[in-house]
Design an enzyme around this catalytic site. Structure first.
Site, mmCIF file in Angstrom:
data_model
loop_
_atom_site.group_PDB
_atom_site.id
_atom_site.type_symbol
_atom_site.label_atom_id
_atom_site.label_comp_id
_atom_site.label_asym_id
_atom_site.label_seq_id
_atom_site.Cartn_x
_atom_site.Cartn_y
_atom_site.Cartn_z
ATOM 1 C CG HIS A 12 -3.775 -0.826 -2.375
ATOM 2 N ND1 HIS A 12 -4.281 0.444 -2.210
ATOM 3 C CD2 HIS A 12 -3.393 -1.245 -1.141
ATOM 4 C CE1 HIS A 12 -4.197 0.782 -0.930
ATOM 5 N NE2 HIS A 12 -3.651 -0.225 -0.264
ATOM 6 C CE LYS B 212 -7.792 0.997 0.700
ATOM 7 N NZ LYS B 212 -7.029 0.057 1.504
ATOM 8 C CB SER C 11 -0.976 0.001 1.178
ATOM 9 O OG SER C 11 -0.318 -0.298 2.382
HETATM 10 C C1 LIG Z 1 -7.200 -0.110 3.014
HETATM 11 C C2 LIG Z 1 -6.595 -1.450 3.281
HETATM 12 C C3 LIG Z 1 -7.225 -2.373 4.111
HETATM 13 C C4 LIG Z 1 -8.451 -2.022 4.900
HETATM 14 O O1 LIG Z 1 -9.569 -1.986 4.100
HETATM 15 P P1 LIG Z 1 -10.788 -1.078 4.581
HETATM 16 O O2 LIG Z 1 -11.929 -1.570 3.801
HETATM 17 O O3 LIG Z 1 -10.398 0.322 4.277
HETATM 18 O O4 LIG Z 1 -10.933 -1.318 6.062
HETATM 19 C C5 LIG Z 1 -6.681 -3.627 4.234
HETATM 20 N N1 LIG Z 1 -5.544 -3.950 3.605
HETATM 21 C C6 LIG Z 1 -4.886 -3.079 2.836
HETATM 22 C C7 LIG Z 1 -3.626 -3.506 2.159
HETATM 23 C C8 LIG Z 1 -5.387 -1.797 2.661
HETATM 24 O O5 LIG Z 1 -4.717 -0.915 1.912
#
Ligand SMILES: *Cc1c(COP(=O)(O)O)cnc(C)c1O
Length: 406
Positions: A215, A246, A187
């Site tokens: 991602h 996302k 990330s």
């Molecule tokens: C954003 C993210 C999460 C968490 O997901 P949410 O739905 O925002 O709680 C988990 N793992 C990674 C790698 C992330 O970037």
């Protein structure tokens, strides 16, 4: 006592340029977003910091589907999934997601969660019971780290991308169940885990792979099905987590895995069982989001995003080299410009903001000490002119940031 202690901690954070502050968005998540205090006239900024990779967060059809879902199902689900909160919309969404991942995971079922954070806690605690061993990649997301902390399993860490080190750990392990746990797209770095090699290791050592594709889902693969489609992987040993806040532009997450694993999660995973189901309208909106991601529009948004990534990397390569900074080795929409020093990365971010451009400065503990960076993220809603404007602004800001740091 407590408050004195907290004030000292806050002063320490401030002295290290580590204080975090929230900004208030007055408009939808989009490249041009206005931020400001509640009572102030907000400032329009060109933003490069959301994870809305396909630009779906403010897509009119999805917003319309959300409203339609609210008309049909109301605002709230009223209870957890096992009590009475599991709606037709949730079930339809899970069915569609299972269909999406079935080419990559035999007998796949999908389970929808309110957030990716909870999905990760659920998988690692439900499977990482006493006697199991979790082999965790060093740069895993905080939610995977917390899931591993909460699990009863033994936890071992392997260095970033180091397949040989992992091989040695697996070889030496006496665990009854071995789970390799990794982000797909990292990330804060944007690089992709060597999943084909990890899968070969898993086959050799009879291990399973938990892959967090937060991602990748929507952004990677010919049909946007994520990293498994992108790399052409298929195995029963894959336990896949995709998030839906996302690239999918809405909210929530899902686990896709062999039906026996999903059945086990429904029955034992506390972050699934002991929480109110997300509003059915959210699941209803996600059905529209999936249609877009998997269709012609999704394909053309991913193609445009790839063009923007190439444009940004070409422009940044020279700028980074001149400044003595590092451009991360990433082909994804996450493009880190690693400045190193906390204050310098904040200064660069501030200089860009003075030009009306918002890019987040990411500092420890989110990234390792000494690797503070601008985390530039691109969205299919950006234009080539937006990216050119960012490159110009970085070029203008760099000399001043370097002088201040010297
Ligand atoms: C954003 C993210 C999460 C968490 O997901 P949410 O739905 O925002 O709680 C988990 N793992 C990674 C790698 C992330 O970037």
């Amino acid at each position: 006592m407590l408050l004195d202690h907290l004030k000292r901690a806050a002063a320490e954070r401030e002295a290290q340029s580590l204080t975090r502050r929230r900004r208030i968005a007055h408009t939808a998540c989009a490249p041009h977003q206005s931020v400001g205090a509640v009572d102030a006239t907000p400032t329009p900024l060109l933003t490069f910091c959301s994870n809305d990779y396909l630009g779906l967060a403010d897509h009119a059809s999805i917003a319309h589907a959300l409203a339609e879902g609210a008309h049909r199902y109301g605002a709230g689900s009223g209870a957890s999934h096992l009590v009475s909160g599991h709606s037709l919309a949730h079930a339809q969404l899970e069915q569609e997601l299972a269909r999406w991942l079935a080419p990559h995971i035999p007998q796949a079922q999908a389970l929808y969660f309110c957030t990716g954070y909870m999905a990760n806690l659920a998988v690692l605690t439900a499977l990482g019971t006493a006697g199991a061993t979790l082999f965790c990649e060093a740069l895993n997301h905080a939610s995977l780290i917390d899931g591993a902390r909460l699990a009863r399993a033994d936890v071992q860490r392997y260095p970033h991308g180091d397949v040989q080190a992992l091989d040695a750990l697996l070889q030496a392990s006496q665990g009854t169940l071995k789970l390799i746990v990794t982000d797909s797209v990292f990330s804060m770095d944007g690089d992709i885990a060597p999943l084909a090699a990890l899968l070969a290791l898993a086959e050799r050592h009879d291990a399973w792979i938990v892959v967090d594709d937060a991602h990748g889902f929507g952004a990677l693969g010919a049909h946007g099905r994520g990293v498994l489609e992108h790399l052409g992987l298929r195995a029963e040993r894959l336990i896949y987590i995709g998030t839906l806040g996302k690239a999918a532009g809405v909210a929530g997450a899902f686990v896709a895995a062999h039906e026996s694993i999903v059945e086990h999660l429904v029955n034992t995973a506390r972050p699934y069982i002991y929480t109110t189901a997300a509003p059915p309208a959210v699941a209803h909106a996600l059905l529209t989001s999936l249609e877009i991601i998997g269709g012609e529009e999704g394909r053309s948004r991913r193609a445009h995003l790839a063009d923007l990534i190439a444009q940004l990397r070409t422009g940044l390569a020279g700028l980074a080299a001149q400044a003595g900074w590092t451009l991360g080795a990433s082909d994804t929409a996450i493009q880190p410009l690693i400045v190193g020093d906390n204050a310098a990365s904040l200064a660069l971010s501030a200089a860009l903001e003075a030009e009306g451009i918002r890019v987040g400065a990411i500092r420890p503990p989110t990234v390792p000490a000494g690797t503070a960076r601008l985390r530039i993220t691109l969205s299919a809603s950006h234009t080539a002119a937006d990216v050119a404007r960012l490159l110009d602004a970085i070029a203008r800001a760099t000399p001043q940031v370097l002088r201040e740091a010297a």
